[in-house]
Design a protein around this motif. Structure first.
Motif, PDB file in Angstrom:
ATOM      1  N   GLY A 738       0.865  -1.187   0.000  1.00 60.82           N
ATOM      2  CA  GLY A 738       0.000   0.000   0.000  1.00 60.82           C
ATOM      3  C   GLY A 738       0.887   1.218   0.000  1.00 60.82           C
ATOM      4  N   PRO A 739       0.495   2.301  -0.646  1.00 66.31           N
ATOM      5  CA  PRO A 739      -0.879   2.710  -0.945  1.00 66.31           C
ATOM      6  C   PRO A 739      -1.450   2.070  -2.205  1.00 66.31           C
ATOM      7  CG  PRO A 739       0.624   4.354  -1.764  1.00 66.31           C
ATOM      8  CD  PRO A 739       1.473   3.325  -1.075  1.00 66.31           C
ATOM      9  N   GLY A 740      -2.764   2.228  -2.328  1.00 59.21           N
ATOM     10  CA  GLY A 740      -3.444   1.829  -3.539  1.00 59.21           C
ATOM     11  C   GLY A 740      -4.559   2.814  -3.832  1.00 59.21           C
ATOM     12  N   MET A 741      -5.076   2.742  -5.022  1.00 60.38           N
ATOM     13  CA  MET A 741      -6.285   3.484  -5.381  1.00 60.38           C
ATOM     14  C   MET A 741      -7.122   2.598  -6.288  1.00 60.38           C
ATOM     15  SD  MET A 741      -7.127   6.495  -4.234  1.00 60.38           S
ATOM     16  CE  MET A 741      -7.934   7.529  -5.448  1.00 60.38           C
ATOM     17  N   GLY A 742      -8.432   2.566  -6.028  1.00 55.97           N
ATOM     18  CA  GLY A 742      -9.323   1.725  -6.806  1.00 55.97           C
ATOM     19  C   GLY A 742     -10.553   2.452  -7.293  1.00 55.97           C
ATOM     20  N   PRO A 743     -10.388   3.580  -8.020  1.00 54.22           N
ATOM     21  CA  PRO A 743     -11.575   4.286  -8.520  1.00 54.22           C
ATOM     22  C   PRO A 743     -12.418   3.382  -9.407  1.00 54.22           C
ATOM     23  CG  PRO A 743      -9.591   5.032  -9.664  1.00 54.22           C
ATOM     24  CD  PRO A 743      -9.140   4.189  -8.510  1.00 54.22           C
ATOM     25  N   ILE A 744     -13.708   3.698  -9.484  1.00 59.53           N
ATOM     26  CA  ILE A 744     -14.594   2.888 -10.306  1.00 59.53           C
ATOM     27  C   ILE A 744     -15.113   3.698 -11.482  1.00 59.53           C
ATOM     28  CG2 ILE A 744     -15.298   1.269  -8.513  1.00 59.53           C
ATOM     29  CD1 ILE A 744     -17.828   2.945  -8.093  1.00 59.53           C
ATOM     30  N   GLY A 745     -15.251   3.026 -12.619  1.00 64.36           N
ATOM     31  CA  GLY A 745     -15.931   3.596 -13.769  1.00 64.36           C
ATOM     32  C   GLY A 745     -17.322   3.010 -13.835  1.00 64.36           C
ATOM     33  N   VAL A 746     -18.308   3.818 -14.201  1.00 63.59           N
ATOM     34  CA  VAL A 746     -19.691   3.350 -14.250  1.00 63.59           C
ATOM     35  C   VAL A 746     -20.368   3.846 -15.524  1.00 63.59           C
ATOM     36  CG1 VAL A 746     -19.987   3.191 -11.741  1.00 63.59           C
ATOM     37  CG2 VAL A 746     -20.511   5.338 -12.913  1.00 63.59           C
ATOM     38  N   LYS A 747     -21.344   3.079 -15.962  1.00 65.50           N
ATOM     39  CA  LYS A 747     -22.218   3.540 -17.036  1.00 65.50           C
ATOM     40  C   LYS A 747     -23.117   4.655 -16.496  1.00 65.50           C
ATOM     41  CE  LYS A 747     -21.328   0.574 -20.503  1.00 65.50           C
ATOM     42  NZ  LYS A 747     -22.240  -0.556 -20.751  1.00 65.50           N
ATOM     43  N   ALA A 748     -23.707   5.409 -17.409  1.00 58.82           N
ATOM     44  CA  ALA A 748     -24.477   6.589 -17.025  1.00 58.82           C
ATOM     45  C   ALA A 748     -25.601   6.280 -16.046  1.00 58.82           C
ATOM     46  CB  ALA A 748     -25.042   7.261 -18.274  1.00 58.82           C
ATOM     47  N   HIS A 749     -26.240   5.121 -16.190  1.00 57.67           N
ATOM     48  CA  HIS A 749     -27.389   4.824 -15.320  1.00 57.67           C
ATOM     49  C   HIS A 749     -26.977   4.575 -13.873  1.00 57.67           C
ATOM     50  CE1 HIS A 749     -26.015   0.799 -16.588  1.00 57.67           C
ATOM     51  NE2 HIS A 749     -26.589   0.334 -15.477  1.00 57.67           N
ATOM     52  N   LEU A 750     -25.697   4.272 -13.656  1.00 56.38           N
ATOM     53  CA  LEU A 750     -25.207   4.060 -12.283  1.00 56.38           C
ATOM     54  C   LEU A 750     -24.545   5.304 -11.697  1.00 56.38           C
ATOM     55  CD1 LEU A 750     -23.644   0.467 -12.464  1.00 56.38           C
ATOM     56  CD2 LEU A 750     -25.858   1.130 -11.516  1.00 56.38           C
ATOM     57  N   ALA A 751     -24.254   6.288 -12.540  1.00 54.88           N
ATOM     58  CA  ALA A 751     -23.500   7.460 -12.090  1.00 54.88           C
ATOM     59  C   ALA A 751     -24.127   8.178 -10.895  1.00 54.88           C
ATOM     60  CB  ALA A 751     -23.293   8.425 -13.252  1.00 54.88           C
ATOM     61  N   PRO A 752     -25.459   8.315 -10.808  1.00 52.18           N
ATOM     62  CA  PRO A 752     -26.019   9.020  -9.650  1.00 52.18           C
ATOM     63  C   PRO A 752     -25.837   8.284  -8.331  1.00 52.18           C
ATOM     64  CG  PRO A 752     -27.613   8.931 -11.456  1.00 52.18           C
ATOM     65  CD  PRO A 752     -26.504   7.972 -11.795  1.00 52.18           C
ATOM     66  N   PHE A 753     -25.430   7.003  -8.374  1.00 52.78           N
ATOM     67  CA  PHE A 753     -25.483   6.180  -7.172  1.00 52.78           C
ATOM     68  C   PHE A 753     -24.119   5.899  -6.550  1.00 52.78           C
ATOM     69  CE2 PHE A 753     -29.067   5.138  -9.963  1.00 52.78           C
ATOM     70  CZ  PHE A 753     -30.116   5.513  -9.123  1.00 52.78           C
ATOM     71  N   VAL A 754     -23.057   6.514  -7.078  1.00 57.51           N
ATOM     72  CA  VAL A 754     -21.733   6.300  -6.489  1.00 57.51           C
ATOM     73  C   VAL A 754     -21.557   7.190  -5.253  1.00 57.51           C
ATOM     74  CG1 VAL A 754     -20.749   5.595  -8.688  1.00 57.51           C
ATOM     75  CG2 VAL A 754     -20.611   7.995  -7.992  1.00 57.51           C
ATOM     76  N   ALA A 755     -20.444   7.013  -4.560  1.00 64.45           N
ATOM     77  CA  ALA A 755     -20.229   7.674  -3.272  1.00 64.45           C
ATOM     78  C   ALA A 755     -20.155   9.191  -3.398  1.00 64.45           C
ATOM     79  CB  ALA A 755     -18.942   7.151  -2.632  1.00 64.45           C
ATOM     80  N   ASN A 756     -20.714   9.870  -2.407  1.00 63.48           N
ATOM     81  CA  ASN A 756     -20.531  11.304  -2.242  1.00 63.48           C
ATOM     82  C   ASN A 756     -19.831  11.527  -0.916  1.00 63.48           C
ATOM     83  OD1 ASN A 756     -20.846  14.217  -2.524  1.00 63.48           O
ATOM     84  ND2 ASN A 756     -22.520  13.742  -3.941  1.00 63.48           N
ATOM     85  N   HIS A 757     -19.901  12.733  -0.347  1.00 60.58           N
ATOM     86  CA  HIS A 757     -19.154  13.009   0.883  1.00 60.58           C
ATOM     87  C   HIS A 757     -19.906  14.034   1.723  1.00 60.58           C
ATOM     88  CE1 HIS A 757     -15.757  14.016   3.535  1.00 60.58           C
ATOM     89  NE2 HIS A 757     -15.287  12.837   3.172  1.00 60.58           N
ATOM     90  N   PRO A 758     -19.944  13.865   3.048  1.00 60.94           N
ATOM     91  CA  PRO A 758     -20.730  14.766   3.894  1.00 60.94           C
ATOM     92  C   PRO A 758     -20.094  16.127   4.128  1.00 60.94           C
ATOM     93  CG  PRO A 758     -19.577  13.185   5.262  1.00 60.94           C
ATOM     94  CD  PRO A 758     -19.317  12.782   3.830  1.00 60.94           C
TER      95      PRO A 758
END
Length: 982
Positions: A738-758
């Motif tokens: 480590g370290p590592g990074m594992g960003p995700i790519g998504v199709k448009a229909h999944l884009a609204p459902f990925v992580a946000n931040h408070p």
């Protein structure tokens, strides 16, 4: 005569490109390898290897390759858009001074940052000792029995603490986890994200009251609290224990130098971030989280634990004890999918503790606390109200309607403070704070005519401290009780000699070098680990990591001060979208396993949004990575395994049957491509179609993306979401685990459902989405590495890298197949970017195991390939595009010589138990042993190939006893006497 000065300018520019420095084989070597394979060109090889139905013929729409100077100049201009102000925001992040001896010799040193996870401990003793030191420091400061080798960040450590509580608490019917309102908001969000699919009830509030009102399996508090208060939790802990709940404390590591440890109070788990022990804030990471608990819970500790065992000579030796990675053991029954730690950063934190020692840390902590006392005294004298009477380094002001004016005044003076609610303002001092800063804060908050003199105030505080405790008049000024007497630390810490002898730079430098010299890294030789893609981490890619424009930013600094980061991250997202074909990228996950988890949560939320929350079946091939079923379980899914055929491909008939059987509940399929067996499955499009026809989504594990870039794209193949291991395909170094990074790519229909931040809202995902990491963009400070790599390679270079990775793998496979069985191959007998050689027949014939081969490779100066995964009794080999034909040939020669030794065991020429393979690795101690009684020479033992006589990395221990280490778990620093006795 070839006069290059007369070549066309375009030709000269191409010859100066980085591509040829990243790719190992020369043009002549490439031609020779193609000839060995019987193909005319790289294009022909790709046509033979990659299924036509998924091949991409068009170049990636990226700019052309840049030179190193061009790429760094462009990134420097982008970085200059960041504004570096003094961020006194706190919330688990504090500025720190990285000792230069650690900066240059660890963080910037490829001997440390290019090493792999220490699964082969005989060539990893330096890193293992460093991590053991980290564990010891954590144990001492937290007051607990057992610590692990680090986790991803403080917030995800909190989520791991919650699942440990659920598993170990005796309140078996309880389903509530109580979170104190004084826990950092990003931590609360990650806990809530983790709890929802697991069905836990997270209740946030005043835990002192909540514990009376609810039956809970666990409680978490912050010590000191997010607004600064230092509270005594002993009564709460006693009450929670009486109700059979476990108590977790999120702690500030530097504060524990002065504060009573949570372990002494009775806490069951203590976790937090080691960032302020000499690791830059870096806009959120990477930072090592620490995690400590009681010995009774050792089987439930997430991540890895470094322990002490013995080698075959009986000498103490270090290894990963109980290599927990429990997802590989428990799979869908796992309570954690932790795979990546933050070893490089944990090492830095340990070295920081060693360099300063206990007295140095006391000085730093006392100075920070003293400055906070003085800041508080001045503010109180001038009429500002403090929210608390206790603190370590954080003050909260009750500013009322004046809050925004004070905030802006501080901003104008160069300070970022923290807004709390509508009326409060937070200030956190740190190691960089000094008396001038306190005076500047007084001026910003009180006006230039405040009339305070820090020396005079300090003297008055000392005088009043000596004569106080009996006058109410003192209460407005006397703040030396900001740490209550009963919470002042009295126990010793860091008493081991390692923390008390390397305080001069000379001694520290030599200690660092001694440890480095024990370890094998990419600075020594090829590390051909299947699925782990240990390619070149170029120096030009690494340079921006330590630029202050990237390293000095607080992750919650105002976004208009981080425009350089935004530009760089947006640019990297555009690059990754072009490479993968996805419509959106979520940068938050800071490991591959966390990317899996984040992607599955997006799928889960998508189904819920369509009124199909009942879809919870996750289909996973039996060949999958162990993190796959563990991630599915953490995302609230039920795992149904899909069989593989004799060639290692997904059994499409079995997949179709199970997809139809579970059609109403089907959530998704998790699949790795190319497969975990190292081949391009011909039926991948059909596989994706089957799942989509039944209403499911396809999650593609990105571990093998290095065999896709520019020749195919996961989104085009049929994936709806995929993670990208930036620490594999896109050149972020492994850092010893480590370290590592594992960003995700998504199709448009999944884009609204990925992580946000408070804390920092991210554009794109729904505002209410929870976080999966502590920082909005994960380990943001290492993203420039991947940006530079892609900029240097361009679309043309990225395709060449993939082609060469496939060429190197097939060349290696062809040469090794003459001596070892190759387990799987795809169309035309080709493999993708890696191959699996099967040692099981050789074991049956000779008794030589895959472990024997792995240890013998150390005598040749090589790290072993991936052992016994995905098939027991095998080695999975991935050479990557960065290795030259000469290096491949050295590895092949080593494997051929090992095969010859195995043959001698088969024929009886070498004894089945007394042979170079069973005794490997061989150390210098073996060579000088006067009682050499082996039926082979010392030269055969230590110098089995001629090139080793010119340069050799010596294993520093003989083979380590794994069983002994597990049965005798000991995970703190070895007493010096143990070495002396041996």
């Amino acid at each position: 005569m070839n006069d290059q000065s007369l070549s066309p300018l375009h030709t000269l520019e191409q010859q100066d490109a980085f591509i040829g420095r990243h790719i190992g084989p020369s043009a002549d070597e490439t031609a020779a390898m193609l000839e060995t394979l019987g193909v005319e060109s790289l294009d022909a090889l790709i046509s033979e290897t990659v299924p036509e139905a998924i091949r991409v013929e068009q170049p990636i729409p990226l700019p052309g390759p840049k030179t190193e100077q061009q790429a760094l100049a462009e990134l420097k201009e982008i970085a200059s858009q960041n504004q570096i102000k003094r961020s006194l925001i706190g919330m688990g992040y504090a500025d720190t001074l990285v000792p230069n001896v650690i900066l240059r010799n660890v963080l910037e040193n490829p001997g440390w940052y290019t090493a792999y996870t220490p699964y082969q401990p005989e060539v990893s003793q330096g890193r293992l000792e460093a991590i053991l030191n980290f564990q010891q420091a954590v144990l001492d400061l937290t007051g607990l029995d057992l610590a692990n080798a680090s986790l991803l960040d403080e917030a995800t450590a909190a989520a791991e603490a919650m699942t440990l509580c659920k598993r170990m608490s005796k309140a078996k019917r309880a389903n509530a986890f109580l979170v104190d309102a004084e826990v950092h908001p990003q931590t609360i969000s990650v806990i809530q994200t983790r709890a929802e699919p697991l069905g836990y009830d997270v209740i946030v509030g005043d835990v002192e009251s909540l514990i009376d009102e609810h039956d809970a399996f666990g409680v978490v508090v912050q010590y000191p609290g997010t607004t600064g208060a230092v509270r005594n939790f002993e009564p709460l802990i006693e009450k929670a224990h009486a109700k059979k709940a476990l108590v977790c404390a999120a702690a500030d590591l530097l504060s524990l130098v002065l504060l009573k440890s949570p372990g002494e109070m009775g806490a069951d788990v203590v976790f937090g971030s080691a960032q302020r022990f000499g690791v830059p804030m870096g806009y959120g990471g990477p930072h090592a989280a620490f995690f400590a608990t009681r010995d009774a819970y050792k089987r439930s500790v997430p991540g890895r634990i470094i322990g002490v065992s013995v080698d075959t000579r009986g000498n103490p030796a270090l290894r990963m004890a109980m290599q927990t990675r429990e997802q590989h053991i428990r799979r869908e029954k796992a309570t954690s999918n932790i795979c990546t730690a933050q070893v490089l950063l944990a090492n830095m934190a340990a070295f920081y503790a060693i360099y300063h020692g206990p007295e140095g840390l006391k000085t730093i902590a006392s100075r920070v606390h003293r400055l906070t006392d003085l800041l508080a005294a001045g503010l109180k004298l001038k009429g500002l109200e403090l929210a608390h009477d206790t603190w370590f380094d954080t003050l909260t002001l009750n500013a009322g309607n004046d809050r925004d004016r004070l905030y802006q005044s501080a901003q104008s003076a160069g300070f970022n403070l923290r807004k709390l609610g509508n009326t409060q303002l937070g200030i956190t001092l740190d190691e960089r704070s000094d008396r001038a800063e306190v005076e500047a804060l007084w001026t910003a908050l009180l006006g230039a005519d405040h009339g305070l003199a820090i020396e005079q105030l300090d003297a008055e505080l000392i005088a009043r401290a000596a004569s106080s405790h009996n006058s109410e008049a003192d209460s407005t000024l006397y703040v030396c009780n900001s740490i209550p007497t009963e919470l002042k630390r009295t126990s010793a810490f860091l008493t081991h000699p390692v923390f008390n002898q390397y305080h001069s730079e000379t001694e520290m430098l030599r200690y660092l070098k001694r440890l480095e010299n024990k370890d094998l890294s990419l600075a020594h030789s090829m590390i051909a680990l299947g699925s782990c893609t240990m390619k070149l981490n170029a120096t030009a890619e690494m340079i921006p990591v330590t630029w202050p424009e990237f390293g000095a930013l607080h992750p919650f600094a105002p976004v208009d001060q981080a425009l350089g980061y935004k530009t760089m991250i947006d640019s990297l997202e555009t690059m990754l979208k072009a490479i993968t074909g996805f419509d959106a990228i979520c940068m938050q996950p800071n490991s591959g396993a966390q990317g899996e988890y984040a992607g599955l949560l997006a799928i889960r939320s998508y189904h819920q949004s369509r009124g199909e929350a009942h879809r919870n079946i996750c289909l996973i091939p039996t060949s999958a990575h162990g993190t796959n079923p563990a991630s599915a379980a953490l995302a609230g899914m039920k795992v149904v395994l899909v069989g593989c055929d004799d060639q290692g491909n997904v059994d499409i008939d079995d997949l179709r049957s199970k997809a139809e059987t579970h059609a109403d509940e089907l959530s998704c399929l998790m699949i790795t491509y190319p497969s975990t067996h190292g081949v391009y499955e011909e039926g991948i499009r059909e596989i994706c179609d089957i799942v989509h026809q039944q209403g499911g989504q396809v999650y593609m594990d990105g571990a093998n993306l290095n065999a896709q870039v520019a020749v195919t794209r996961p989104a085009d193949i049929g994936a709806d979401v995929s993670h990208m291991n930036l620490h594999k395909t896109f050149c972020i170094p492994h850092g010893g685990g480590g370290p590592g990074m594992g960003p995700i790519g998504v199709k448009a229909h999944l884009a609204p459902f990925v992580a946000n931040h408070p804390v920092v809202n991210i554009e794109g995902p729904d505002v209410g989405n929870g976080a999966v990491s502590a920082a909005p963009w994960g380990s943001a400070s290492i993203l420039p590495i991947s940006w530079v790599y892609i900029a240097l390679m361009g679309g043309e270079g990225l395709r060449k890298a993939t082609e060469m990775a496939i060429l190197n793998a097939n060349y290696l496979t062809q040469k090794l197949s003459e001596h070892y069985p190759v387990l799987y191959s795809g169309r035309n007998g080709r493999v993708a970017h890696e191959c699996i050689i099967d040692l099981r027949p050789l074991k049956d014939a000779s008794g030589i195991t895959e472990e024997d081969v792995a240890k013998r490779l150390m005598d040749f100066g090589f790290h072993a390939p991936t052992m016994s995964f995905p098939v027991p009794g095998t080695l999975m080999i991935e050479p990557t595009e960065s290795e030259s034909k000469a290096e491949l040939d050295r590895f092949i020669e080593a494997m051929v010589k090992i095969r010859e030794e195995i043959a001698r065991v088969e024929t009886g020429e070498l004894d089945a138990d007394n042979n170079p393979l069973k005794h490997a690795p061989h150390t210098q101690a073996d060579l000088i042993d006067p009682e050499w009684n082996r039926p082979y020479t010392r030269e055969q033992a230590a110098f089995p190939a001629d090139w080793l006589k010119q340069s050799k990395l010596w294993p520093t221990t003989n083979r380590i006893d794994n069983v002994y280490g597990d049965r005798n778990l000991f995970c703190s620093c070895i007493p010096v006497e143990a070495y002396a006795e041996d």
